[in-house]
Design an enzyme around this catalytic site. Structure first.
Site, PDB file in Angstrom:
ATOM      1  N   GLY A 213      -0.912  -9.039  -6.121  1.00  0.00           N
ATOM      2  CA  GLY A 213       0.126  -8.175  -5.568  1.00  0.00           C
ATOM      3  C   GLY A 213      -0.440  -7.246  -4.527  1.00  0.00           C
ATOM      4  O   GLY A 213      -1.645  -7.009  -4.490  1.00  0.00           O
ATOM      5  N   PRO A 214       0.462  -6.705  -3.694  1.00  0.00           N
ATOM      6  CA  PRO A 214       0.015  -5.790  -2.638  1.00  0.00           C
ATOM      7  C   PRO A 214      -0.588  -4.508  -3.213  1.00  0.00           C
ATOM      8  O   PRO A 214      -0.404  -4.219  -4.405  1.00  0.00           O
ATOM      9  CB  PRO A 214       1.291  -5.494  -1.853  1.00  0.00           C
ATOM     10  CG  PRO A 214       2.414  -6.118  -2.577  1.00  0.00           C
ATOM     11  CD  PRO A 214       1.896  -6.959  -3.669  1.00  0.00           C
ATOM     12  N   PRO A 215      -1.299  -3.751  -2.421  1.00  0.00           N
ATOM     13  CA  PRO A 215      -1.934  -2.525  -2.902  1.00  0.00           C
ATOM     14  C   PRO A 215      -0.915  -1.518  -3.420  1.00  0.00           C
ATOM     15  O   PRO A 215       0.203  -1.446  -2.900  1.00  0.00           O
ATOM     16  CB  PRO A 215      -2.631  -1.950  -1.661  1.00  0.00           C
ATOM     17  CG  PRO A 215      -2.591  -2.999  -0.635  1.00  0.00           C
ATOM     18  CD  PRO A 215      -1.574  -3.996  -1.002  1.00  0.00           C
ATOM     19  N   THR A 217       0.722  -1.420  -6.228  1.00  0.00           N
ATOM     20  CA  THR A 217       1.840  -1.858  -7.046  1.00  0.00           C
ATOM     21  C   THR A 217       1.541  -1.716  -8.537  1.00  0.00           C
ATOM     22  O   THR A 217       2.345  -2.106  -9.362  1.00  0.00           O
ATOM     23  CB  THR A 217       2.201  -3.326  -6.746  1.00  0.00           C
ATOM     24  OG1 THR A 217       0.996  -4.079  -6.669  1.00  0.00           O
ATOM     25  CG2 THR A 217       2.947  -3.424  -5.445  1.00  0.00           C
ATOM     26  N   LYS A 219      -1.569  -2.666 -10.226  1.00  0.00           N
ATOM     27  CA  LYS A 219      -2.419  -3.684 -10.853  1.00  0.00           C
ATOM     28  C   LYS A 219      -3.481  -3.035 -11.739  1.00  0.00           C
ATOM     29  O   LYS A 219      -3.645  -3.409 -12.903  1.00  0.00           O
ATOM     30  CB  LYS A 219      -3.078  -4.549  -9.767  1.00  0.00           C
ATOM     31  CG  LYS A 219      -2.066  -5.328  -8.943  1.00  0.00           C
ATOM     32  CD  LYS A 219      -2.726  -6.247  -7.939  1.00  0.00           C
ATOM     33  CE  LYS A 219      -3.494  -5.503  -6.859  1.00  0.00           C
ATOM     34  NZ  LYS A 219      -2.637  -4.649  -6.015  1.00  0.00           N
ATOM     35  N   THR A 220      -4.189  -2.069 -11.182  1.00  0.00           N
ATOM     36  CA  THR A 220      -5.200  -1.369 -11.966  1.00  0.00           C
ATOM     37  C   THR A 220      -4.558  -0.699 -13.172  1.00  0.00           C
ATOM     38  O   THR A 220      -5.083  -0.749 -14.291  1.00  0.00           O
ATOM     39  CB  THR A 220      -5.905  -0.319 -11.096  1.00  0.00           C
ATOM     40  OG1 THR A 220      -6.311  -0.924  -9.880  1.00  0.00           O
ATOM     41  CG2 THR A 220      -7.096   0.268 -11.801  1.00  0.00           C
ATOM     42  N   HIS A 434      20.594   9.349  23.164  1.00  0.00           N
ATOM     43  CA  HIS A 434      19.928   8.135  22.691  1.00  0.00           C
ATOM     44  C   HIS A 434      20.120   7.984  21.175  1.00  0.00           C
ATOM     45  O   HIS A 434      20.554   6.931  20.694  1.00  0.00           O
ATOM     46  CB  HIS A 434      18.436   8.216  23.051  1.00  0.00           C
ATOM     47  CG  HIS A 434      17.623   7.042  22.619  1.00  0.00           C
ATOM     48  ND1 HIS A 434      17.145   6.104  23.496  1.00  0.00           N
ATOM     49  CD2 HIS A 434      17.189   6.649  21.382  1.00  0.00           C
ATOM     50  CE1 HIS A 434      16.461   5.183  22.831  1.00  0.00           C
ATOM     51  NE2 HIS A 434      16.467   5.491  21.537  1.00  0.00           N
ATOM     52  N   GLU A 435      19.844   9.051  20.453  1.00  0.00           N
ATOM     53  CA  GLU A 435      19.941   8.961  18.985  1.00  0.00           C
ATOM     54  C   GLU A 435      21.383   8.777  18.530  1.00  0.00           C
ATOM     55  O   GLU A 435      21.663   7.981  17.639  1.00  0.00           O
ATOM     56  CB  GLU A 435      19.328  10.204  18.326  1.00  0.00           C
ATOM     57  CG  GLU A 435      17.821  10.358  18.546  1.00  0.00           C
ATOM     58  CD  GLU A 435      17.021   9.122  18.182  1.00  0.00           C
ATOM     59  OE1 GLU A 435      17.400   8.412  17.229  1.00  0.00           O
ATOM     60  OE2 GLU A 435      16.009   8.841  18.866  1.00  0.00           O
ATOM     61  N   ASP A 512      12.298   0.445  20.516  1.00  0.00           N
ATOM     62  CA  ASP A 512      13.541  -0.245  20.151  1.00  0.00           C
ATOM     63  C   ASP A 512      13.553  -1.659  20.728  1.00  0.00           C
ATOM     64  O   ASP A 512      13.901  -2.620  20.043  1.00  0.00           O
ATOM     65  CB  ASP A 512      14.756   0.503  20.720  1.00  0.00           C
ATOM     66  CG  ASP A 512      14.901   1.895  20.123  1.00  0.00           C
ATOM     67  OD1 ASP A 512      14.425   2.103  18.997  1.00  0.00           O
ATOM     68  OD2 ASP A 512      15.492   2.760  20.797  1.00  0.00           O
TER      69      ASP A 512
HETATM   70  P1  ADP Z   1      -3.141  -1.186  -7.409  1.00  0.00           P
HETATM   71  O1  ADP Z   1      -4.288  -1.338  -8.327  1.00  0.00           O
HETATM   72  O2  ADP Z   1      -2.123  -2.275  -7.532  1.00  0.00           O
HETATM   73  O3  ADP Z   1      -3.528  -0.965  -5.987  1.00  0.00           O
HETATM   74  P2  ADP Z   1      -2.775   1.187  -8.905  1.00  0.00           P
HETATM   75  O4  ADP Z   1      -2.625   0.636 -10.259  1.00  0.00           O
HETATM   76  O5  ADP Z   1      -4.120   1.722  -8.555  1.00  0.00           O
HETATM   77  O6  ADP Z   1      -2.350   0.129  -7.820  1.00  0.00           O
HETATM   78  O7  ADP Z   1      -1.660   2.298  -8.690  1.00  0.00           O
HETATM   79  C1  ADP Z   1      -1.954   3.564  -8.185  1.00  0.00           C
HETATM   80  C2  ADP Z   1      -1.064   4.606  -8.797  1.00  0.00           C
HETATM   81  O8  ADP Z   1       0.289   4.402  -8.417  1.00  0.00           O
HETATM   82  C3  ADP Z   1      -1.053   4.566 -10.302  1.00  0.00           C
HETATM   83  O9  ADP Z   1      -2.062   5.330 -10.834  1.00  0.00           O
HETATM   84  C4  ADP Z   1       0.325   5.113 -10.645  1.00  0.00           C
HETATM   85  O10 ADP Z   1       0.324   6.521 -10.643  1.00  0.00           O
HETATM   86  C5  ADP Z   1       1.172   4.641  -9.493  1.00  0.00           C
HETATM   87  N1  ADP Z   1       1.865   3.399  -9.837  1.00  0.00           N
HETATM   88  C6  ADP Z   1       1.707   2.220  -9.191  1.00  0.00           C
HETATM   89  N2  ADP Z   1       2.502   1.286  -9.723  1.00  0.00           N
HETATM   90  C7  ADP Z   1       3.167   1.860 -10.729  1.00  0.00           C
HETATM   91  C8  ADP Z   1       4.145   1.386 -11.670  1.00  0.00           C
HETATM   92  N3  ADP Z   1       4.583   0.121 -11.665  1.00  0.00           N
HETATM   93  N4  ADP Z   1       4.618   2.266 -12.577  1.00  0.00           N
HETATM   94  C9  ADP Z   1       4.185   3.532 -12.591  1.00  0.00           C
HETATM   95  N5  ADP Z   1       3.284   4.018 -11.742  1.00  0.00           N
HETATM   96  C10 ADP Z   1       2.771   3.214 -10.809  1.00  0.00           C
HETATM   97 ZN    ZN Z   2      15.671   4.573  19.823  1.00  0.00          ZN
HETATM   98 MG    MG Z   3      -6.240  -0.924  -7.812  1.00  0.00          MG
END
Ligand code: ADP
Ligand code: ZN
Ligand code: MG
Length: 628
Positions: A213-215, A217, A219-220, A434-435, A512
């Site tokens: 998964g993307p950063p 999200t 995972k850790t 513009h806006e 734009d």
């Molecule tokens: P990754 O390892 O995917 O890059 P982390 O697990 O390090 O992301 O997430 C960083 C912080 O973001 C976590 O410590 C938490 O505070 C918050 N976070 C990220 N995802 C969630 C989630 N699904 N639910 C609750 N908190 C989250």
């Molecule tokens: Zn514009």
């Molecule tokens: Mg991580």
């Protein structure tokens, strides 16, 4: 060459020797010491006061922050000659100074002594000890790795190799919005908690789980939650830490990591950024990387080396599963894959709920509204968002976070820091048109996302901004929706053209136009939404080694290329024409809104709709209604 701690340590040894002599030669004599100039005689504080009253005290030198004084006294009791006597002063005697001054006695205070006898000794021994210690470490290291000439200088054990947390303290409840992943992991927790029930029926416990998964999200966080739920230790290391300039270091770290893990089983071994070592072998620009391959091989060997039921579960995280070596994904290694994606609307709401728990929120806060305004935010972004809001709240000395602070943080995270406000001028007026141009097109088109607010407060690169509330389902977008977005993006330039004339248009629309072109081109080449027909002519690059989307592969004739350009032009021209007429038709309300915007700097979407609805019919936006 990159400078590492090892190089620094190596070179610092001779420096230490030089430093030692410098210390001995120059520094020691310069330090003053109370003991050198004190007579051995002492007297009590009471006696001292008596002497003072008698006028026998001539001079007072204070030491030790005023705890000790060396007094010079002259009196009949002292044989009528000046003597230095030591007096311990009470900690709190401010009146003493007044008294001394009244009696016009010479007082002097000396800064706290830096080294007494003991300190002096330690000071003198410090550098030799460091030197000897350094040598000892050096010898031990090379002794350990006496495996060949190339390894003599390897410092594989000199750094902290990995982190170990006996208890992570993270529970599944702390992770939100990733229900499928949690369900998968529930099983892993059961494996760790009661392995016997699985081995009894001959089931092999999985060894490795790959989190993709993307950063940000979570995972850790998820990996920690598994360890927390199963109540087992958590070993972690990041793939990038494996990649070292010294040959063999990565592999020896892998060995050490698994050795420690086996001693502490059952446990979780977490390898973050596994793509740093686990890339497809023998590929990449500039040929393979032997060190990385050795590390990877060692990792594979270790994973094969322990039986499925030792109670070690290896969890690895990556955001690029496509570039991983296929050997890693084979059965018996990371054969389970769990995807954690950027959360959807409900996921964001759940994550916000988790992070709102320990924050003081005002009753006007609607987490649902926040979730709706933050598509594409990861869990980490959302946590960061609420934290930013809390910081702003504290800075304003309010006692609870309100919607205003949350909105300000979202604006800041998405569009950058607030810049200095524009002064009233022709260019501010042009930006306002513009806006409002963007806003009115966005409001009047049925398939466009509703306007959240228009503002002239500059942020990041933008000097004015129109915010939309995006429809949450960004995965399926219809042709009319894309067309509506193109028109909305053209609204700014179109308003400039109509109000200020063709020759007065500015560079402010360049961003734009970039978006407009890209959307129109994708309609033609990727989504089959033009007269060329349902053909996929270009695809986003998936070359892992050149970065995402850096080049697009194209497989079509020159003839098609000309057609593509024509179609793109046609789409944009058609949209432009329609937008110009929307602006022309609504000129009266546009003028009114511009005046209002110049005065108030910001108009929110609701107000905007109300004013516009006084002039023309606003189509009902289905998505918007459903979500509210
Ligand atoms: P990754 O390892 O995917 O890059 P982390 O697990 O390090 O992301 O997430 C960083 C912080 O973001 C976590 O410590 C938490 O505070 C918050 N976070 C990220 N995802 C969630 C989630 N699904 N639910 C609750 N908190 C989250
Ligand atoms: Zn514009
Ligand atoms: Mg991580």
């Amino acid at each position: 060459m990159k400078v590492s701690w090892k190089t620094i340590m190596l070179w610092s040894l001779p420096l230490l020797v030089i430093g030692f002599f410098l210390w001995q030669g120059f520094l020691t004599p310069a330090t003053t010491d109370i003991d050198n100039n004190v007579a051995n005689s002492r007297m009590t504080y009471g006696r001292f006061l008596e002497y003072l009253d008698m006028g026998w005290i001539k001079r007072v030198d204070m030491y030790d922050n005023g705890h000790t004084a060396i007094v010079e006294a002259l009196g009949p009791e002292l044989g009528n000659r000046v003597q230095k006597i030591r007096v311990e002063l009470p900690a709190n005697a401010p009146e003493l100074i007044t008294k001394l001054r009244k009696a016009q006695i010479d007082i002097d205070a000396h800064p706290p002594k830096t080294n007494g006898a003991v300190l002096n000794l330690i000071g003198n021994l410090f550098f030799p000890l460091l030197f000897i210690g350094g040598l000892a470490i050096l010898f031990r290291r090379s002794g350990n790795n006496a495996g060949g000439p190339g390894q003599a200088m390897s410092f594989g054990k000199s750094k902290a190799l990995f982190q170990m947390e006996a208890k992570t303290g993270v529970a599944f409840n702390d992770v939100a919005g990733v229900d499928e992943a949690k369900e998968e992991f529930q099983e892993v927790v059961t494996f760790l908690k009661e392995p016997d029930s699985f081995t009894a029926v001959g089931a092999k416990i999985p060894k490795g789980v790959l989190l993709v998964g993307p950063p940000g999200t979570g995972k850790t966080l998820l990996a920690k939650a598994i360890a927390g739920e199963a109540n087992v230790p958590f070993f972690s290391i990041s793939g990038s830490e494996f990649v070292e300039m010294f040959v063999g270091v990565g592999a020896s770290r892998v060995r050490d990591l698994f050795k420690k893990a086996k001693e502490n089983a059952p446990c979780i071994v977490f390898i973050d950024e596994i793509d740093a070592v686990g890339r497809q072998r023998g590929t990449g620009i500039g040929g393979g990387n032997d060190e990385r391959e050795q590390t990877l091989n060692q990792l594979l060997t270790e994973m094969d080396g322990f039986e499925g039921n030792t109670g070690i579960i290896v969890i690895a995280a990556t955001n690029r599963v496509d570039i991983l070596d296929s050997a890693l994904l084979r059965p018996g290694r990371f054969d389970r894959q769990v995807t954690v994606d950027v959360p959807d609307l409900n996921g964001r709401l759940a994550i916000l709920e988790v992070h709102a728990k320990n924050k003081k929120m005002d009753t006007d806060i609607s987490l649902k509204t926040i979730a709706r305004r933050t598509p594409g935010f990861s869990g980490a972004d959302l946590a960061n968002l609420l934290n930013e809001a809390a910081i702003i709240t504290a800075r304003k000395r309010k006692n609870a976070i309100t919607m205003a602070e949350v909105d300000a943080s979202i604006d800041r995270i998405v569009a950058g820091m607030e810049g200095t406000h524009l002064v009233n001028s022709k260019s501010k007026r042009l930006i306002a048109y513009h806006e409002i141009g963007h806003a009115i097109v966005g409001t009047l088109l049925k398939d466009h996302d509703p306007v959240q607010k228009v503002t002239l407060v500059p942020r990041g690169q933008a000097r004015g901004l129109t915010w939309f509330v995006p429809n949450d389902d960004q995965s399926l977008i219809s042709k009319t929706q894309i067309m509506a977005r193109i028109m909305g993006a053209l609204g700014g330039r179109a308003a400039e053209e109509i109000v200020f004339g063709n020759t007065e248009v500015t560079t402010g629309a360049s961003n734009d136009l970039q978006q407009v072109t890209s959307m129109a081109r994708q309609m033609v080449t990727r989504f089959g939404m033009s007269k060329i027909g349902p053909l996929s002519l270009e695809s986003e690059s998936s070359n892992p080694f050149l970065g995402r989307g850096m080049n697009t592969s194209s497989e079509y004739s020159d003839e098609i290329a000309i057609q593509i350009d024509k179609q793109v032009q046609g789409i944009v021209a058609e949209c432009h024409k329609q937008v110009l007429s929307i602006i022309e038709d609504n000129r009266v309300v546009i003028d009114q809104l511009v005046d209002m915007l110049l005065e108030q700097e910001t108009i929110d979407g609701k107000t905007l709709e109300k004013i516009i609805s006084g002039y023309t019919l606003i189509p009902v936006k289905q998505e918007y209604v459903k979500q509210l």
